[in-house]
Design an enzyme around this catalytic site. Structure first.
Site, short mmCIF file in Angstrom:
data_model
loop_
_atom_site.label_atom_id
_atom_site.label_comp_id
_atom_site.label_asym_id
_atom_site.label_seq_id
_atom_site.Cartn_x
_atom_site.Cartn_y
_atom_site.Cartn_z
N ASN A 48 35.90 24.33 14.69
CA ASN A 48 36.49 23.10 15.20
C ASN A 48 35.87 21.91 14.47
O ASN A 48 34.66 21.89 14.16
CB ASN A 48 36.36 22.98 16.72
N GLU A 50 35.86 17.91 14.94
CA GLU A 50 36.21 16.80 15.82
C GLU A 50 36.23 15.48 15.06
O GLU A 50 35.82 15.39 13.89
CB GLU A 50 35.23 16.75 16.99
N CYS A 59 41.13 22.55 16.35
CA CYS A 59 40.45 23.74 16.88
C CYS A 59 40.11 24.70 15.74
O CYS A 59 40.74 24.70 14.68
CB CYS A 59 41.35 24.46 17.86
N GLU A 61 40.65 27.90 15.59
CA GLU A 61 41.73 28.86 15.30
C GLU A 61 42.73 28.26 14.33
O GLU A 61 43.17 28.92 13.38
CB GLU A 61 42.46 29.23 16.59
N CYS A 93 43.14 27.81 23.18
CA CYS A 93 43.90 26.85 23.98
C CYS A 93 45.39 27.11 23.82
O CYS A 93 45.83 27.87 22.94
CB CYS A 93 43.54 25.42 23.56
N CYS A 96 46.87 26.45 20.33
CA CYS A 96 46.52 27.50 19.34
C CYS A 96 47.30 28.78 19.61
O CYS A 96 47.68 29.48 18.66
CB CYS A 96 45.02 27.76 19.35
N1 THU Z 1 38.32 24.26 20.83
C1 THU Z 1 38.59 25.17 19.85
O1 THU Z 1 38.11 25.04 18.71
N2 THU Z 1 39.39 26.21 20.15
C2 THU Z 1 39.98 26.41 21.35
O2 THU Z 1 40.80 27.31 21.51
C3 THU Z 1 39.63 25.56 22.48
C4 THU Z 1 38.84 24.35 22.16
C5 THU Z 1 37.47 23.10 20.51
C6 THU Z 1 38.21 21.80 20.51
C7 THU Z 1 37.09 20.82 20.76
O3 THU Z 1 36.49 20.47 19.51
C8 THU Z 1 36.09 21.61 21.58
O4 THU Z 1 36.44 22.97 21.45
C9 THU Z 1 36.07 21.24 23.04
O5 THU Z 1 37.33 21.25 23.59
#
Ligand code: THU
Length: 135
Positions: A48, A50, A59, A61, A93, A96
């Protein structure tokens, strides 16, 4: 209930936990690593990433899928996902799941800390432009 992972799936999950170290998550402090396996045995990683403008974050994935598609890959058999805590399942999520459905068959193996799920279990009735056709 998740299935027991094969030794190969366990190894894939360990790689997802390793690559998680590269996650850029200064806002949530929730680090995620993913490894996508192609039908030819190649692996593509993602973390991920940000951003101060929060909705711009991506994310792990979808990072992995973007890397794989960019490299010309089109066919995937498994994705391993490791969240902040290595021993707790980090489910992908909703966004994804839909992106996985675009590029992977419904029996894609989703390898988490507690075992192996199938995409169809995690995203039943996936959106499709034409429900008669596979996505
Ligand atoms: N996140 C992912 O990388 N994958 C997911 O399937 C769920 C959430 C990340 C997004 C964000 O940077 C952090 O987790 C918190 O939500």
């Amino acid at each position: 209930m998740p299935q027991q992972p094969t030794p190969e799936q366990t190894a894939l999950f360990a790689k997802a936990c390793q690559v998680k170290a590269n996650a850029y998550a200064p806002y949530s402090q929730f680090h995620v690593g993913a490894v996508l396996l192609t039908d030819s045995g190649r692996e593509y990683t993602g973390v991920n990433v940000e951003n101060a403008a929060y909705p711009l974050g991506i994310c792990a994935e979808r990072s992995a899928i973007s890397a794989a598609i960019t490299a010309g890959e089109r066919c995937f058999t498994a994705i391993a996902i490791c969240g902040e805590r290595d021993t707790e399942p980090c489910f992908p999520c909703g966004a994804c799941r839909q992106v996985l459905a675009e590029h992977c068959s419904s029996d894609l193996a989703i390898v988490l800390a507690d075992g192996v799920y199938r995409l169809a279990e995690l995203l039943p009735y996936a959106f499709a432009l034409d429900p008669e056709l596979p996505i």
